[in-house]
Motif scaffolding. Structure first.
Motif, PDB file in Angstrom:
ATOM      1  N   LYS A 100       0.833  -1.213   0.000  1.00 52.33           N
ATOM      2  CA  LYS A 100       0.000   0.000   0.000  1.00 52.33           C
ATOM      3  C   LYS A 100       0.862   1.255   0.000  1.00 52.33           C
ATOM      4  N   LYS A 132      -3.914 -12.330  -3.015  1.00 50.12           N
ATOM      5  CA  LYS A 132      -5.056 -11.417  -2.818  1.00 50.12           C
ATOM      6  C   LYS A 132      -4.571  -9.983  -2.659  1.00 50.12           C
ATOM      7  N   ALA A 133      -3.490  -9.822  -1.890  1.00 52.84           N
ATOM      8  CA  ALA A 133      -2.948  -8.472  -1.675  1.00 52.84           C
ATOM      9  C   ALA A 133      -2.473  -7.864  -2.987  1.00 52.84           C
ATOM     10  N   PHE A 135      -3.501  -8.693  -6.078  1.00 55.02           N
ATOM     11  CA  PHE A 135      -4.667  -8.429  -6.923  1.00 55.02           C
ATOM     12  C   PHE A 135      -5.391  -7.151  -6.501  1.00 55.02           C
ATOM     13  N   GLN A 136      -5.429  -6.908  -5.167  1.00 56.92           N
ATOM     14  CA  GLN A 136      -6.192  -5.760  -4.673  1.00 56.92           C
ATOM     15  C   GLN A 136      -5.397  -4.465  -4.692  1.00 56.92           C
ATOM     16  N   GLU A 137      -4.107  -4.537  -4.376  1.00 52.14           N
ATOM     17  CA  GLU A 137      -3.342  -3.322  -4.120  1.00 52.14           C
ATOM     18  C   GLU A 137      -2.488  -2.853  -5.298  1.00 52.14           C
ATOM     19  N   HIS A 139      -1.750  -2.229  -9.340  1.00 55.59           N
ATOM     20  CA  HIS A 139      -2.210  -2.146 -10.726  1.00 55.59           C
ATOM     21  C   HIS A 139      -1.027  -2.587 -11.588  1.00 55.59           C
ATOM     22  N   ASP A 172     -12.040 -16.846  -8.205  1.00 47.67           N
ATOM     23  CA  ASP A 172     -11.437 -15.549  -7.865  1.00 47.67           C
ATOM     24  C   ASP A 172      -9.979 -15.489  -8.304  1.00 47.67           C
ATOM     25  N   GLY A 176      -8.557 -12.780 -10.808  1.00 43.62           N
ATOM     26  CA  GLY A 176      -7.428 -11.932 -10.410  1.00 43.62           C
ATOM     27  C   GLY A 176      -6.315 -11.974 -11.435  1.00 43.62           C
ATOM     28  N   GLN A 179      -7.072  -9.899 -14.524  1.00 44.81           N
ATOM     29  CA  GLN A 179      -6.800  -8.468 -14.293  1.00 44.81           C
ATOM     30  C   GLN A 179      -5.299  -8.174 -14.392  1.00 44.81           C
TER      31      GLN A 179
END
Length: 1029
Positions: A100, A132-133, A135-137, A139, A172, A176, A179
């Motif tokens: 992050k 997961k981190a 994929f979410q955080e 780009h 998922d 992911g 993406q």
């Protein structure tokens, strides 16, 4: 004491802090490797490194934080195997939190996560947490190429080691990854991404509702349009990407509804590469698709393939279209049908037949062959497809054959029939009545026999090929058909006008004789035997020369059909009896007739080599007969025998040597031992008891007898003993070697002495190392030295030296270097110098009668390279030191060695040897000139940079030699002038006018072959420097 211990603990930490500061604040790269090395050696722990980085990791400046994390990540990449589970948990949490952070920090964080993804001590659940981190955080597509590659590496590592955990994410994980990959453009990353997608599908990860999305994210690259940049260090080729993407697209039937419309669209495009890629991908897809996936698209796929085969100008597109049709048909053939389901194969084949059948009725039109190819591609896919198409097409083609009367139209139709018949050979049928050809057998045979009697050679050739294929169908032809077929082949074998038909007829006879030995024994062998009897009576009347061609054809036919053991037992006695009849007093047989019989015998021997039983039968039948005839011919007789002198001629003995050698090389050691026990005593003791018709008028003593006729037969002994397997003991070897040595220096008969020298060398080469071999070598060296010193047999002693040297060179014997030096010393000999120079050609070349690998000689690999390395420097030194009148001998020897050397070995030595080769071109000896030109021509093609340095000399000498008195030299010189055009164009352009003028002269040469080479060379020089050349 306590203070000292505290200092010891602080000292390493202080050093670590200094290294950290150098890396983070001093921007030095070296400290990272030093810290990693210290951690591996146990000087620090990873925890201490983290503590030393404390202030850097919390620094408010993003670049400083990035450098701190970069150091930690680089240490982890080298030390991840040392981490404990507890440490891994804390580090993962730390890195996930840093995802992050500022975008400048992310690349270093990803490197750390890549290191942790390699940890064996990774606790369960953390792999899912990390992904997961990410994929979410993150780009991913906004990152540089290297960092995107790092993300793919993390995913690949987890898929390899934590597969079950990732599958727990369900769809998922697939979403992911979609993406992450979406928008990727770099070929290096695409190769990894395609591999991940392939693994997702092949390892049964859940795709959920994202099948179309996964297809879209990969199919957007189809067809691949990538040209690698020049000097690309990564070495990624367009073909790598094509194959990787094709593996993805063809990996699952679930892509079919999206992929097949795309393939049809690309096949119908105007871009050649897109057509090829689409057809190849369709071919690959058919391996995993079934009827369900193809059903809705079959009409469109057939229309696209048909159009490409009918209309394309590209042979590659046509070939890929036919391959795709074959795969489609195979896919429809293997699908299991429900009882109530529609049979898509029948309807698909019916469409193909409907669109192609009518074109087969127009043998002069351009669509006849594309239609036939389409039908054959479909028929070749399965037995069902073959039956369906053959049963529809064959009646039509048979009807068309009879409708059209012109030979060229009939040839086209018969060639199409032949194509369908060949396809039948792919499938086996349990029941004879099930075979689709059974119902057409009579019509096919009638049609083939019509073709064989047609005046057109081309139609005859297709008829012969069709007959061969029909014969290959089990139990198809009846005995009556076979009798007719044999009659036609017999007739065609004696056609005088055209050579193609009789060559094809002989080949077909050999193939069919293997399958139908009884038919050929019953119908063809008696006819050929009758031909031989006619020939014998013609020879007796003195009509030999006019019948020579028919005699040769008969002999060739007998050898051609000797492909089965039962036939050999009939043809071999016929040939041997024919040779005996030539030996009768009233038969006038020429050398060429006897050689023709021997050549046929050799061909039969070659055919027998694959079958041990036939090989032994030939050996024990033919060899005693040939020896008996030769021994009889060598005897002094009161009555004159016309064949006596013929059998003892050099050419005839050479032909008999080939027969005996071929018949001996494939004998088993046991059988060879039986044979050698008879043949060696024949020559040493005159024991003729095993020979047929052995009532000879005198004793056979080739080593003791003074008659040159008997001595000449040592060549036959050479052929036998030098072809024996290496582990067969030769009886009375010591006596035999001494007799051979004595005969090798017999100056009254050069043929006998050379044969004895070759036989001695052949036995030496195979003899195991040891005391006996050393004794034989000492005897040979003494004999050579005595002969070379002076006396009448210097030439024979030199020949013995040459063959013994070759025997030792081939097996890397230590004495070979001494004998080679002795040979080199003879280059300065006024009498033997030229012969010694030619001797280097013999040392480097392969022989046909002795010292061959086929004859079980010991031939070490790369003996030529070793000979070159050991002796060429001495040849060069000898050349420079030799008087002017001797220099040509050295050049000749050097030229022979270089000419037979593998070119990759010669190229590195070329700069030092080229000046000598150029000097050899000025040597007046045409043999030297030819050998040197043969050596230089490939070098002009393979080493243009080195050769271009001497272009002036090369052009001048080649042009001079193009008017040599020797035709072979003129041709070789012009071929070299042609090869010169491969040198760099700027170097050659100044010589272009001069060369074109000079090459006008050989255009008027009296020899056609010289004129042909002159036209070719001059044309290349004319084009030199022109656009596109």
């Amino acid at each position: 004491m306590a203070a000292a211990a505290a200092l010891e603990a602080v000292a390493p930490t202080g050093a670590l802090w200094g290294l950290v500061q150098d890396f983070v604040m001093g921007q030095q790269e070296g400290p990272a490797d030093q810290v990693a090395a210290d951690v591996k050696s146990g000087s620090y722990t990873v925890l201490q490194v983290v503590e030393a980085l404390g202030s850097s990791l919390e620094n408010p400046e993003p670049r400083t934080r990035a450098r701190g994390i970069q150091l930690l990540s680089q240490v982890l990449l080298q030390c991840h195997s040392l981490l404990l589970e507890k440490e891994v948990v804390h580090l993962i949490l730390f890195y996930e939190n840093r995802l992050k952070d500022h975008h400048l920090v992310i690349p270093s964080v990803l490197q750390g996560l890549r290191a942790l993804s390699l940890c064996v001590a990774l606790p369960p659940g953390l792999a899912v947490s990390v992904l997961k981190a990410i994929f979410q955080e993150v780009h991913v597509q906004s990152l540089p190429q290297v960092d995107r590659h790092t993300v793919y590496s993390i995913i690949t590592n987890f898929m390899r080691t934590r597969e079950e955990e990732l599958k727990g994410l369900g769809a998922d994980f697939t979403f992911g990854f979609i993406q992450v990959m979406d928008g990727e453009k770099d070929p290096r990353n695409l190769l990894v991404a395609f591999r991940i997608v392939h693994d997702l599908i092949s390892r049964d990860y859940s795709l959920g509702p994202f099948v179309e999305e996964l297809f879209e994210v990969t199919s957007c690259y189809f067809p691949i349009d990538f040209t690698p940049p020049p000097n690309d260090p990564h070495g990624i080729q367009r073909e790598d990407l094509i194959l990787s993407l094709r593996a993805v697209l063809a990996s699952t039937p679930r892509f079919a509804e999206f992929l097949l419309p795309l393939l049809i669209e690309k096949v119908d495009s105007e871009i050649l590469s897109a057509k090829l890629d689409s057809l190849q991908t369709l071919n690959a897809c058919c391996a995993v698709y079934g009827q369900k996936e193809l059903k809705d698209f079959l009409p469109s796929l057939w229309a696209s393939i048909r159009r490409e085969v009918f209309q394309t100008a590209s042979e590659r597109v046509e070939a890929e279209g036919l391959a795709a049709l074959n795969s489609l048909t195979a896919c429809l053939s293997r699908s299991v049908l429900r009882a109530d389901a529609e049979d898509l194969l029948d309807s698909f084949l019916s469409n193909i037949l409907q669109d192609c059948r009518h074109h087969l009725c127009e043998p002069d039109m351009k669509l006849v062959w594309p239609s036939a190819k389409l039908l054959q591609a479909a028929a070749g896919a399965s037995a069902r497809a073959c039956d369906h198409i053959t049963s529809n097409v064959l009646p039509l083609l048979l009807e068309q054959f009879h409708k059209h009367s012109q030979s060229n139209q009939r040839r086209t139709i018969l060639e199409m029939i032949l194509g369908f018949l060949k396809l039948q050979q792919k499938w086996s049928y349990e029941d004879k009545d099930e075979r689709p050809l059974s119902g057409f057998k009579d019509q096919l045979c009638s049609l083939v026999f019509m073709a064989l009697t047609d005046p057109s050679t081309q139609l005859q050739l297709v008829g012969i090929r069709t007959l061969t294929v029909l014969g290959a169908q089990p139990d198809l032809l009846s005995s009556g058909d076979l009798e007719l077929a044999v009659g036609h082949l017999y007739r065609l074998s004696f056609l005088e006008e055209d050579s193609q038909s009789w060559v094809a007829a002989l080949e077909a006879s050999g193939t069919l004789a293997t399958l139908y030995p009884v038919a050929f024994s019953s119908h063809l062998v008696p006819k050929l035997a009758g031909e031989l009897r006619i020939e014998e009576s013609d020879l007796a009347r003195g009509d030999g020369p006019t019948k020579c061609s028919r005699h040769r054809r008969c002999l060739q036919a007998l050898s051609a059909i000797s492909t089965h053991a039962s036939i050999v037992k009939e043809t071999l006695p016929l040939l041997l009896q024919h040779l005996r009849q030539m030996n009768k007093g009233n038969t006038v047989a020429g050398t060429s007739e006897v050689i023709a019989v021997c050549q046929s015998l050799q061909q039969v021997a070659e055919k027998c080599q694959q079958d041990p039983e036939s090989c032994w039968y030939f050996h024990q039948t033919a060899i005693p007969c040939l020896l008996a005839l030769a021994v009889q011919a060598s005897m002094p007789e009161k009555e004159h025998s016309v064949l006596k002198k013929v059998l003892l001629q050099d050419e005839v003995l050479a032909a008999m040597v080939s027969v005996i050698g071929t018949a001996t090389t494939h004998l088993s050691p046991d059988l060879a031992a039986q044979s050698v026990a008879h043949i060696v005593p024949l020559f040493l003791d005159g024991n003729t008891s095993f020979l047929p018709e052995n009532s000879f008028p005198g004793r056979f003593q080739p080593f003791q007898d003074g008659s040159s006729g008997q001595r000449r037969l040592v060549a036959l002994l050479m052929a036998f003993v030098c072809s024996l397997p290496r582990n067969v003991d030769v009886p009375q070897l010591g006596r035999l070697m001494r007799e051979l040595l004595e005969l090798s220096c017999c100056y009254s008969c050069p043929f006998s002495s050379t044969a004895a020298a070759k036989c001695f060398a052949g036995l030496l080469n195979k003899h195991p190392a040891g005391q006996q071999l050393d004794e034989f070598l000492q005897l040979a060296v003494d004999k050579v030295e005595a002969g070379l010193s002076s006396g009448p047999y210097r030439s024979q002693a030199f020949t013995l030296l040459l063959w013994v040297t070759k025997a030792l060179v081939l097996r890397y014997h230590p004495l070979s270097s001494c004998l080679t030096d002795r040979l080199m010393g003879l280059l300065s000999d006024p009498e033997l110098g030229p012969a010694a120079a030619d001797g280097f050609s013999l040392l480097m070349s392969d022989c046909t009668d002795v010292l061959t690998r086929a004859g079980h000689a010991e031939v070490r690999i790369m003996f030529r390279q070793r000979f070159f390395t050991d002796n060429v420097p001495a040849l060069v030194r000898g050349f420079h030191a030799a008087p002017r009148d001797v220099k040509p001998n050295y050049l000749k020897g050097l030229s022979h060695v270089l000419n037979r050397l593998p070119k990759p070995v010669l190229l590195p030595e070329l700069p030092t040897l080229l000046s000598l080769l150029l000097e050899a071109l000025s040597c007046p000896d045409s043999v030297v000139q030819l050998s040197t030109l043969s050596c230089l021509q490939p070098l002009l093609l393979e080493a243009p940079q080195v050769m271009s340095l001497h272009v002036d000399t090369l052009v001048t000498k080649f042009l001079n030699l193009s008017s040599s008195p020797s035709m072979a030299v003129r041709i070789a010189a012009l071929q070299c002038m042609h090869a010169v055009t491969h040198l760099p164009t700027p170097v050659l352009l100044p010589y272009k006018p001069q060369v074109i003028r000079a090459l006008a002269k050989p255009l008027d040469d009296k020899k056609r072959l010289v004129r042909k080479e002159a036209v070719s060379a001059r044309g290349e020089w004319f084009l030199l420097g022109s656009p596109g050349s």
